[in-house]
Design an enzyme around this catalytic site. Structure first.
Site, mmCIF file in Angstrom:
data_model
loop_
_atom_site.group_PDB
_atom_site.id
_atom_site.type_symbol
_atom_site.label_atom_id
_atom_site.label_comp_id
_atom_site.label_asym_id
_atom_site.label_seq_id
_atom_site.Cartn_x
_atom_site.Cartn_y
_atom_site.Cartn_z
ATOM 1 N N LYS A 34 8.536 -4.421 7.153
ATOM 2 C CA LYS A 34 7.368 -3.974 7.958
ATOM 3 C C LYS A 34 6.649 -5.240 8.304
ATOM 4 O O LYS A 34 6.155 -5.535 9.492
ATOM 5 C CB LYS A 34 6.162 -3.015 7.161
ATOM 6 C CG LYS A 34 6.587 -1.643 6.891
ATOM 7 C CD LYS A 34 5.239 -0.800 6.840
ATOM 8 C CE LYS A 34 5.584 0.554 6.755
ATOM 9 N NZ LYS A 34 6.696 1.136 5.595
ATOM 10 N N GLU A 56 -3.962 1.864 11.163
ATOM 11 C CA GLU A 56 -4.252 2.911 10.173
ATOM 12 C C GLU A 56 -3.247 2.888 9.210
ATOM 13 O O GLU A 56 -2.191 2.374 9.709
ATOM 14 C CB GLU A 56 -4.526 4.291 10.832
ATOM 15 C CG GLU A 56 -3.151 5.176 10.896
ATOM 16 C CD GLU A 56 -2.397 4.630 12.033
ATOM 17 O OE1 GLU A 56 -1.040 4.898 11.828
ATOM 18 O OE2 GLU A 56 -2.506 3.905 12.788
ATOM 19 N N SER A 323 15.429 -1.128 3.427
ATOM 20 C CA SER A 323 14.493 -1.379 4.112
ATOM 21 C C SER A 323 13.306 -2.098 3.069
ATOM 22 O O SER A 323 12.323 -2.531 3.669
ATOM 23 C CB SER A 323 13.744 0.025 4.607
ATOM 24 O OG SER A 323 13.662 0.917 3.751
HETATM 25 C C1 LIG Z 1 7.210 2.278 5.933
HETATM 26 C C2 LIG Z 1 8.732 2.048 5.009
HETATM 27 C C3 LIG Z 1 9.862 2.945 5.848
HETATM 28 C C4 LIG Z 1 9.574 4.033 6.835
HETATM 29 O O1 LIG Z 1 9.240 3.416 8.059
HETATM 30 P P1 LIG Z 1 10.211 3.338 9.368
HETATM 31 O O2 LIG Z 1 9.480 2.869 10.452
HETATM 32 O O3 LIG Z 1 11.122 4.496 9.575
HETATM 33 O O4 LIG Z 1 11.257 2.315 9.087
HETATM 34 C C5 LIG Z 1 10.973 2.676 5.134
HETATM 35 N N1 LIG Z 1 11.230 2.104 4.003
HETATM 36 C C6 LIG Z 1 10.273 1.352 3.635
HETATM 37 C C7 LIG Z 1 10.547 0.535 2.406
HETATM 38 C C8 LIG Z 1 9.033 1.262 4.052
HETATM 39 O O5 LIG Z 1 7.787 0.535 3.709
#
Ligand SMILES: *Cc1c(COP(=O)(O)O)cnc(C)c1O
Length: 340
Positions: A34, A56, A323
């Protein structure tokens, strides 16, 4: 860990060794992809001369990443969060406040995501002259989906460079979890023209597709409009967004980025789902086998990769986008396992 920022994971299945790489966005500051997006959007806000940033957040992760970027660039930061979510994510509320943000609980309606978006949009309309709305995923009205994709495409560019260095060829599979879709589109888009690279987006089947308690937007959604854009949407007969459920709060969104809807319709990417239970199992296995605690969101991608790994041939290469890291999820998992 190699100096590529990659972690080579050798999975021994059916007596063959397969190359499965993790793209470790979990090593980023604040623990997920993020921050790639929030730092860049804060820079856009700055270059537009806006001194006030609003956002938000539901699970709090986007709020924390936004507050972090605003602290870095010394900007005023207002985070709208449903009152219900503020209670569920009390620690993240405190984290945002530590970072200098003002968290405003939204007390209308269901007091969660939809109302937080409504109030934030109201703020933007009233204060557009000095305010920038910092959006957290590849969703929303134009130009946000394209802008967020661009900022997250660093994931795909690094993956290409690093896999070429490690294997001297492109991967056969890319696997990423899909909430709003930003980490997945950031990875996929850089390989769009490489037709031999298969792309798989993994979304939450929650407690099961048949139970109604899921967030499998791409699997079960129909075309609809949410928050100013058209996409595949989980909706009721009146076009109102459905209640969604996932073990991972970051994937709890009834819509999905418009570009994923296009990737699906055109057949460029495949979208699948895994249940909460499969996700939890993947979370535990990666932690134990590799010493890497993945976010519950990312564990969806791991779970599906584990499912198809036995079908890969020995020389095929798969990259899973990790992610985020799972430190934020440890208390929730302990509770689910009856350990707390
Ligand atoms: C917020 C988040 C996601 C989901 O968001 P995308 O916009 O689909 O990438 C996925 N993995 C993590 C670790 C997150 O914090």
């Amino acid at each position: 860990m190699t100096h590529y920022g990659f972690f080579l994971l050798l999975v021994q299945l059916h007596y063959t060794i397969k190359q499965i790489y993790l793209k470790r966005e979990c090593l980023n500051h604040t623990g997920a992809h993020k921050i790639n997006n929030t730092v860049e959007q804060a820079l856009v806000a700055k270059s537009l001369g806006k001194k006030r940033v609003i956002a938000e957040t539901v699970a709090g992760q986007h709020g924390v990443a936004t507050a972090t970027a605003c602290a870095l660039f010394d900007m005023e930061c207002i985070i709208y969060m449903g009152e219900v979510d503020c209670k569920r994510q009390a620690l993240n509320v405190f984290r945002m406040e530590l970072l200098g943000a003002k968290v405003i609980p939204v007390t209308i309606g269901q007091r969660t995501l939809k109302e937080a978006v409504d109030v934030a949009l109201g703020d933007l309309i009233e204060n557009y002259e000095n305010t920038f709305y910092l959006l957290g995923s590849a969703v929303g009205p134009d130009p946000y989906p394209a802008m967020v994709k661009h900022f997250q495409s660093i994931i795909g560019r690094e993956t290409r460079e690093q896999i070429m260095e490690a294997e001297n060829r492109l991967p056969d599979y890319l696997v990423a979890c899909v909430g709003g879709g930003s980490n997945a589109i950031g990875l996929f888009s850089e390989f769009y023209e490489d037709k031999n690279v298969k792309m798989i987006g993994v979304e939450p089947a929650g407690k099961g597709l048949e139970t109604g308690l899921h967030a499998a937007t791409m699997t079960l959604g129909t075309p609809g409009v949410i928050h100013g854009f058209k996409c595949l949407l989980l909706q009721d007969e009146n076009g109102e967004p459905s209640e969604v459920h996932s073990i991972a709060a970051g994937l709890d969104y009834p819509g999905v980025g418009p570009e994923h809807s296009f990737y699906k319709e055109s057949g460029r990417a495949e979208y699948v789902s895994v249940t909460d239970k499969e996700t939890l199992d993947a979370f535990l296995r990666l932690s134990k086998l590799e010493g890497i605690i993945p976010a519950l969101e990312s564990s969806h991608a791991i779970a599906y990769a584990m499912k198809i790994a036995p079908t890969l041939s020995k020389d095929e290469i798969m990259v899973i986008n990790l992610s985020g890291r799972g430190d934020k999820d440890v208390a929730q998992v302990a509770e689910m396992l009856g350990k707390m």
